[in-house]
Design an enzyme around this catalytic site. Structure first.
Site, PDB file in Angstrom:
ATOM      1  N   LYS A  13       1.884 -20.907   5.666  1.00  0.00           N
ATOM      2  CA  LYS A  13       3.095 -20.725   4.850  1.00  0.00           C
ATOM      3  C   LYS A  13       3.381 -21.955   4.006  1.00  0.00           C
ATOM      4  CE  LYS A  13       5.885 -20.127   8.385  1.00  0.00           C
ATOM      5  NZ  LYS A  13       4.954 -20.289   9.516  1.00  0.00           N
ATOM      6  N   ARG A  88      13.960 -17.458  11.701  1.00  0.00           N
ATOM      7  CA  ARG A  88      12.999 -17.313  12.794  1.00  0.00           C
ATOM      8  C   ARG A  88      13.557 -16.464  13.919  1.00  0.00           C
ATOM      9  NH1 ARG A  88      10.021 -22.439  11.629  1.00  0.00           N
ATOM     10  NH2 ARG A  88       8.254 -22.610  13.027  1.00  0.00           N
ATOM     11  N   ARG A 127      -5.399 -29.238  12.685  1.00  0.00           N
ATOM     12  CA  ARG A 127      -4.487 -29.741  11.656  1.00  0.00           C
ATOM     13  C   ARG A 127      -4.113 -31.202  11.873  1.00  0.00           C
ATOM     14  NH1 ARG A 127       0.813 -26.231  10.270  1.00  0.00           N
ATOM     15  NH2 ARG A 127       1.676 -26.981  12.226  1.00  0.00           N
ATOM     16  N   ARG A 155       0.410 -33.655  14.816  1.00  0.00           N
ATOM     17  CA  ARG A 155       1.834 -33.442  15.084  1.00  0.00           C
ATOM     18  C   ARG A 155       2.048 -33.223  16.574  1.00  0.00           C
ATOM     19  NH1 ARG A 155       4.068 -28.904  10.901  1.00  0.00           N
ATOM     20  NH2 ARG A 155       4.929 -28.087  12.834  1.00  0.00           N
ATOM     21  N   ARG A 166       4.566 -22.257  21.057  1.00  0.00           N
ATOM     22  CA  ARG A 166       5.062 -21.842  19.731  1.00  0.00           C
ATOM     23  C   ARG A 166       4.625 -20.414  19.405  1.00  0.00           C
ATOM     24  NH1 ARG A 166       2.651 -26.223  16.197  1.00  0.00           N
ATOM     25  NH2 ARG A 166       3.771 -25.379  14.430  1.00  0.00           N
TER      26      ARG A 166
END
Ligand code: AMP
Length: 213
Positions: A13, A88, A127, A155, A166
Site C-alpha cells: 500500500k 483498520r 523489508r 522495523r 499483525r
C-alpha cells in the site's frame, strides 16, 4: 479524489501510495508513518502508541480516529486525499464515513490490495527501512540508504512474531472492511502479486475507470 488503500501489512500500500501521490498529486496520509514519527519524536502520542505497535497490535480506535479527524480538517485535504493504513476497524470506517458525511462528502473508492499470506510473510521478513529518512526497501543486500546513506534497519514490527500477530489482527479486525466497502459499492479489488510497476499499471487502469465514471 478521496481514496482509501486497504490491504494486509506487506501488500504494498505504501509503495503504491507514493506512486499515486506523484502521478496524480493526491496527498498521502499514512497513519503508520504518523505514529512512527510520533514514537521517534517521543511525543505523548508516541509514548501511548509504541507498545501496541511493537507487538503488532492496533493502537486504540479513539486515538487513531482523533489523529485522522484532526488531519482531515486541514485545508490541504479538502479536494482529496489517499488514506493508507486507515481505517483498520469497522469503528474507524464508521467514524470516517461520519466525518465525511458531515461535509456532504463520501469516499470515491477503496482499493483493496490482495496478496496471499505466504507472499506477505516473505515480503515483510525481507523489508528494510532507513533509520534516518524512513524510506522503505524490499529485499536488499545494501546496509545503507540509497537516498540519504542512513543505516537500513528492520522495523520492530517486522520481526517474525509481530508479523504473525499483525496478520492475525488484519484477518480479525481489518478484513471485514472488504465486505463493508463492497456493500457500500466503492470497493475496487487489485490483485497485488506482480511487480511494483505491474500493480501500478492496474491501479492506473482502475483510477481511469473512476475518472471516466
Ligand atoms: P503500518 O505502517 O500501516 O503497517 O502501521 C504500523 C502500525 O501502526 C500498526 O501495526 C498499528 O500498530 C499502528 N497503526 C497504524 N494505523 C493504524 C490504525 N488505523 N489503527 C490502529 N493502529 C494503527
Amino acid at each position: 479524489m478521496k481514496l482509501v488503500l486497504l490491504g494486509p501489512p506487506g501488500a504494498g500500500k505504501g509503495t503504491q501510495a507514493s506512486l499515486i501521490e506523484k502521478e496524480y498529486d493526491i496527498p498521502h496520509i499514512s497513519t503508520g508513518d504518523m505514529l512512527r514519527e510520533a514514537v521517534k519524536q517521543g511525543t505523548e502520542l508516541g509514548r501511548r502508541a509504541e507498545s501496541y505497535m511493537t507487538k503488532g497490535e492496533l493502537v486504540p480506535d479513539q486515538v487513531v480516529i482523533g489523529i485522522v479527524s484532526e488531519c482531515l480538517r486541514q485545508p490541504e485535504y479538502e479536494k482529496g486525499f489517499m488514506l493508507d493504513g486507515f481505517p483498520r476497524t469497522v469503528a474507524q470506517a464508521e467514524a470516517l464515513d461520519k466525518a465525511l458525511s458531515e461535509n456532504g462528502d463520501c469516499l470515491d473508492a477503496v482499493m483493496s490490495f490482495e496478496v496471499p499470506d505466504e507472499e506477505l510473510v516473505r515480503r515483510l521478513s525481507a523489508r528494510r527501512v532507513c533509520g534516518s529518512c524512513g524510506v522503505t526497501y524490499g529485499a536488499t543486500d545494501s546496509k545503507t540508504c540509497g537516498k540519504c546513506e542512513g543505516e537500513l534497519i528492520t522495523r520492530a514490527d517486522d520481526q517474525t512474531e509481530a508479523i504473525e500477530r499483525r496478520l492475525e489482527v488484519y484477518r480479525a479486525q481489518t478484513a471485514p472492511l472488504i465486505d463493508y466497502y463492497d456493500r457500500a459499492g466503492v470497493l475496487v479489488r487489485i490483485p497485488a502479486t506482480g511487480s511494483v510497476e505491474q500493480i501500478f499499471g492496474l491501479v492506473k487502469e482502475k483510477l481511469k475507470g473512476l475518472e471516466d465514471g
